[in-house]
Each structure stands twice: as structure tokens, then as C-alpha cells.
Design an enzyme around this catalytic site. Structure first.
Site, short mmCIF file in Angstrom:
data_model
loop_
_atom_site.label_atom_id
_atom_site.label_comp_id
_atom_site.label_asym_id
_atom_site.label_seq_id
_atom_site.Cartn_x
_atom_site.Cartn_y
_atom_site.Cartn_z
N SER A 135 0.87 -1.18 0.00
CA SER A 135 0.00 0.00 0.00
C SER A 135 0.90 1.22 0.00
O SER A 135 2.09 1.14 0.34
CB SER A 135 -0.88 0.00 1.25
OG SER A 135 -1.46 1.26 1.49
N TYR A 148 -2.11 -1.35 10.35
CA TYR A 148 -2.11 -1.49 8.89
C TYR A 148 -0.79 -0.99 8.30
O TYR A 148 -0.17 -1.66 7.46
CB TYR A 148 -3.28 -0.71 8.31
CG TYR A 148 -3.44 -0.83 6.82
CD1 TYR A 148 -3.96 -1.98 6.25
CD2 TYR A 148 -3.09 0.23 5.98
CE1 TYR A 148 -4.13 -2.07 4.87
CE2 TYR A 148 -3.27 0.15 4.61
CZ TYR A 148 -3.78 -1.01 4.06
OH TYR A 148 -3.94 -1.11 2.70
#
Length: 253
Positions: A135, A148
Site C-alpha cells: 500500500s 495497517y
């Protein structure tokens, strides 16, 4: 020549976009997903696809899926370790340890288990491409998303390590780092962050795009296009890279 492609979390979202792109390129594609309803739906929509239910955090279930693919195809040419979950949002002192562990398990442990299988298969073959979904959070630090962000940075580190480890065997390993991808999952993230930060959803949504040069969310098909490129012969000298598909993130807050 038709390639043998495996995509984890491939029944919806980015994984499904990747699966559809490889199918359109004429490849044989197998996906697993933890959501049995999504698996049933993708089987109906894409009958050429092989789809099974398997949770990447369950070594036995994932091993059964991957072992079945190996028995059926004799190996794999492209493996997309794509499974991920957004995890909790909030200040680190407010995040429960169980929520932290679940986020890291899906994003990072699942990638490890998938790559461990792919590495063994591809090392024997002497060729292959492994793609891990990280990401833009794996390239920048974002507040209120510590589980995350930590997991996605771990994906980039795993990519670098495996590229060095498997390069001599003719196997390339790269990470794809999407920005904010439009769709239901991003809608859930916006809702979650708005609640955690006491902001309106529109304000949070604007925050995701204000620091991006293109000023917009990216589309799943744009991320899938990067997967196709990195798996292709056109990328034969590209390995160990974290390739952003994010509209160019310039600031994170």
C-alpha cells in the site's frame, strides 16, 4: 503461452480485478478468498476461474488450496499475495492487541505463508513472478492506522528480502503499493476513520485526495494493470521494487 496464476483474496476488490485482468490476457487463474459468498458469486460471474474458500491466516486451509493448485497444474508462474484487511483506526493507545494481531496476521502472515509456497514451487521450476500487495501506507507513515501501516511496511521488507533470496533462482518478487482505491472497501475505511477522528466522512475523503498529485482515488483496474506489467516479460529486469499506483502521494496529512 497461457500462464498459471494464483491470486489470494481474489473473489472481490483488487484481487478480483487482478484475476479478471489475467483471465482477459488468456491465463489460467485460481483464486481463494475467506468469504464463501464472494467465492460463490465469482464462480457464477467468471466460470473460467477456479475459486475456493480459504483464509490466508489458516495454514492448513491455505495449504490445502495451494497444494490442490500444485497438484492440478504442476506449479505456478505468477502468484499474487494480495490478501489484506484495513484493520482498526485510532490512536495506538486505544487499539486492542487482538485487533492489532488480526490485522498483521491477514496482511503479513498471509503473505508469508503464500510466498513460502510460491518460493518452493518457483525455485524448483527455475522461474516465476511473485507479486505482493502492499500500500502507499507501506511507503509513508499515516496517523491512526498503526497496525495497517506496520503490516504494509513489513510487506515491502519481505519483498526486498525475497527478491534477493530468489533472484539467483530466476524468480522475480515485487510489491504493488496502491493508493486509496475507490470502492466499497475504501468506503468502509473512510467511515471507520471518520468515527475514530471525530470528523465528517466528506472531510476524511477529501483528506485522502488533497495530498495526491492527480487529486483522485485510483481504480482497481489501474492496480491490476500494474500486476499484469510486473508479471510480464516487459518487466523481466524489475525485481525488489515497491511500485506505487497512487496518483503520486505528496503528503500524508
Amino acid at each position: 503461452m497461457s500462464r498459471r496464476v494464483v491470486v489470494t483474496a481474489g473473489a472481490a476488490g483488487l484481487g478480483r480485478a487482478m484475476a479478471e485482468a489475467f483471465l482477459a490476457a488468456g491465463d489460467r487463474v485460481a483464486v481463494c478468498d475467506a468469504d464463501p459468498e464472494a467465492v460463490a458469486e465469482v464462480r457464477r460471474a467468471l466460470p473460467a476461474l477456479h475459486a475456493d474458500t480459504a483464509d490466508v491466516t489458516d495454514p492448513e486451509a491455505l495449504g490445502a488450496f495451494l497444494g490442490g493448485i500444485e497438484a492440478r497444474w504442476g506449479g505456478a508462474d505468477v502468484v499474487c499475495a494480495n490478501a489484506g484487511v484495513g484493520g482498526p483506526a485510532g490512536r495506538i493507545e486505544d487499539i486492542a492487541f487482538d485487533d492489532w494481531r488480526h490485522c498483521v496476521a491477514v496482511n503479513l502472515d498471509g503473505a508469508f505463508l503464500t510466498c513460502r509456497w510460491a518460493a518452493a514451487v518457483m525455485r524448483r521450476q527455475g522461474h516465476g513472478a511473485i507479486l505482493l500487495t502492499s500500500s502507499v501506507s507501506g511507503l509513508f507513515g499515516f496517523p491512526h492506522r498503526s497496525p495497517y501501516v506496520a503490516a504494509k511496511w513489513g510487506i515491502v521488507g519481505l519483498t526486498k528480502a525475497l527478491a534477493s533470496e530468489l533472484g539467483p533462482a530466476g524468480v522475480r518478487v515485487n510489491a504493488i503499493c496502491p493508493g486509496a482505491v475507490e470502492g466499497p472497501r475504501m468506503d468502509r475505511v473512510v467511515e471507520m476513520e471518520a468515527a475514530a477522528r471525530g470528523l465528517g466522512e466528506d472531510e476524511v475523503r477529501r483528506g485522502f485526495t488533497q495530498g495526491v498529485a492527480l487529486g483522485r482515488f485510483v481504480r482497481a483496474d489501474e492496480v491490476a494493470a500494474m500486476a499484469l506489467f510486473l508479471a510480464s516479460d516487459a518487466a523481466s529486469a524489475i525485481t525488489g521494487q515497491a511500485m506505487a499506483v497512487d496518483g503520486h502521494t505528496e503528503r500524508t496529512t
